[in-house]
Design an enzyme around this catalytic site. Structure first.
Site, PDB file in Angstrom:
ATOM      1  N   HIS A 199      26.624  15.053   6.555  1.00  0.00           N
ATOM      2  CA  HIS A 199      27.323  16.178   7.177  1.00  0.00           C
ATOM      3  C   HIS A 199      28.126  16.966   6.146  1.00  0.00           C
ATOM      4  CE1 HIS A 199      26.718  13.735  10.871  1.00  0.00           C
ATOM      5  NE2 HIS A 199      26.711  14.902  11.481  1.00  0.00           N
ATOM      6  N   ASP A 269      16.964  16.354  11.275  1.00  0.00           N
ATOM      7  CA  ASP A 269      18.393  16.286  11.549  1.00  0.00           C
ATOM      8  C   ASP A 269      18.932  17.717  11.489  1.00  0.00           C
ATOM      9  OD1 ASP A 269      20.880  15.225  12.087  1.00  0.00           O
ATOM     10  OD2 ASP A 269      20.843  13.781  10.445  1.00  0.00           O
TER      11      ASP A 269
END
Length: 531
Positions: A199, A269
């Site tokens: 992230h 993702d």
């Protein structure tokens, strides 16, 4: 990012070269955007009618089971899209983001090591998801948690043993899909050996191919053998396979397709994660992922600060749509690749449509599932010292956790709340300040919030109970724990993160290792300490 113009009607004008209607619908079919708000915005409904392949929910989209079911019904009525959502149990939940999940997480199930319990919990999650009108649960995590200080996987994994993770992954997939909800094993080819959260940065896993095959690929092979409908790629570089990150690597896709024999939908993702957005670029990564063999590109949580500004949900979607359309027009992305990807997405939509149903007015968590969660939570507890029934009256709870799991979105207070409920008059104090965040949104600073302005942490507070996350994952947390134990050496340390080895936290004379946090785990801890 592509330039966009917003007209008075609220629609956004595309800047991509024109393509024929069939190609335009193919491009829509391979995209999975998110959106802001608790109702479907006009641009999303229009895009659904144009063949959008999927929509991803986040916690901020959901207010109640009834609202979520109505939202899903509206989206399904507008098009053929598959509705997806992260719903893993434990800390990573969207349906239960406000009150805490009634389902334990993967590490609890791995610690209990009872495949019947894992299957029961997976059925419960699937029933929740299905009752809300959602088709695809982006679960289970099939990563082998081989790095004890992993900042993003940890208790989301079934464990550190490939065989154990593989058998529980397969059991979870089988049970979930038997309930009519598609499962998605993630994060291929494995996120368990990383020290960086994708992230907020680009992880590199520099292991040889043999290690990858004997360790990380084992659970994914189990998921494929169990008939998993989807597999999610990771934003990680594996030099043994490619210099490009897995999501945009033809070699990684070939390993999944040819090496493991997977023929379902490969989902990326979220491309809004900074491992992608700050390297390849947000919109360009969608092109490269599709060219590499990904079938469905997850755009991620809208509003995440991207390089070049903070676009709206529609602007983010149009930027990716334009980039992919332009790549097709320029010959960089063959139409045949889109046809292949769209066919897989449509097959998934057909399967989910055939399985769709569930009455939101009925209790989605039945007694067998509730019992399974409670049993798994109790069996997962690992105890050191004299802690059973050690607390009575009013106690002081001190929370020394600092780093949040970005996938979770916040640090949970479930265990603290359960203790306060059983011990009236007790208090809870957090050493580090909390940041107001939601799941999937992060800058590097979000992982290190709460330092005092002079750079030093709290000197410590006498405590009866100390809550801690994953030991060794954050030096400031570890230092704060040491200060607490120096003041209160007999305090009960409740470790809510990944516990690592049996001898972790040797300085804690009295300790409980929970393997994660959920409502059943919180109840189990409170019952243990206060009975």
């Amino acid at each position: 990012m592509s330039s966009v113009n917003t007209g008075t009607s609220g629609s956004t004008t595309s800047t991509a070269p024109p393509v024929d209607e069939r190609t335009r619908r193919l491009v829509h079919a391979v995209l999975m955007p998110g959106f802001t708000g608790t109702s479907a915005p006009p641009w999303l409904l229009d895009t659904l009618r144009d063949g959008l392949g999927s929509v991803c929910y986040f916690g901020h989209n959901l207010e109640s089971p009834e609202q979520t079911a109505a939202l899903s019904e509206r989206i399904h009525a507008a098009g053929r899209a598959v509705i997806a959502m992260d719903e893993e149990g434990g800390g990573v939940t969207r349906l239960h983001v406000r009150g805490g999940s009634p389902h334990v997480g993967a590490a609890v199930l791995g610690r209990a090591d009872d495949l019947a319990l894992t299957a029961a919990v997976a059925r419960g999650i699937a029933r929740d998801v299905r009752a809300a009108g959602i088709d695809l649960a982006l679960a289970p995590v099939a990563d082998v948690n081989s790095d004890p200080a992993n900042p993003v996987i940890g208790v989301r994994s079934f464990g550190a043993d490939p065989g154990l993770v593989g058998t529980h992954t397969a059991a979870f997939v089988t049970a979930m899909q038997a309930e009519g909800v598609a499962a998605c094993a993630k994060h291929f080819p494995g996120h368990g050996d990383t020290k960086v959260d994708s992230h907020v940065g680009l992880p590199v896993v520099a292991v040889d191919l043999e290690t990858l095959r004997s360790r990380d690929l084992v659970p994914f092979a189990g998921a494929v053998a169990a008939g998993v409908r989807c597999v999610m790629t990771s934003h990680i570089v594996f030099p043994a396979l490619d210099s490009a990150m897995a999501t945009v690597s033809p070699a990684v896709v070939a390993l999944l397709r040819d090496g493991l024999g997977f023929d379902g939908v490969i989902v990326s993702d979220a491309i809004s994660m900074l491992a992608v957005a700050e390297t390849i670029g947000f919109a360009e990564s969608a092109v490269r992922a599709l060219a590499a063999g990904v079938d469905l590109v997850c755009l991620g949580n809208p509003g995440l600060p991207l390089t070049g500004g903070t676009p709206t949900d529609e602007e983010e979607f149009r930027a990716v749509l334009d980039a992919v359309t332009r790549a097709v027009a320029e010959g960089r992305l063959p139409v045949a690749r889109l046809e292949e990807a769209a066919a897989r997405v449509h097959a998934l939509a057909d399967w989910t449509q055939g399985a769709r149903g569930g009455d939101v007015s009925e209790a989605s968590v039945t007694s067998d599932v509730t019992d399974a969660n409670a049993a798994a939570a109790r069996r997962a507890l690992r105890v050191r010292g004299q802690v059973a029934g050690s607390l009575s009256g009013a106690v002081r709870v001190v929370d020394v956790r600092r780093r949040r799991n970005v996938a979770t979105g916040r640090l949970s207070d479930l265990v603290a709340d359960a203790l306060l409920n059983r011990l009236p008059g007790s208090t809870v104090e957090a050493v580090f300040a909390r940041t107001a965040t939601v799941e999937g949104r992060a800058q590097q600073g979000d992982l290190t919030p709460g330092e005092a302005q002079d750079g030093t942490a709290s000197p410590g507070i006498p405590a009866d109970v100390v809550l801690v996350g994953t030991p060794g994952s954050d030096p400031a947390q570890d230092a704060a724990l040491a200060r607490q134990l120096a003041l209160s050496p007999g305090a009960v340390v409740v470790c809510l993160g990944w516990p690592g080895t049996e001898d972790v936290l040797p300085e804690a004379v009295n300790a409980v290792f929970t393997h994660g946090e959920s409502l059943p785990t919180a109840r189990a801890v409170a019952a243990l300490l206060t009975r």
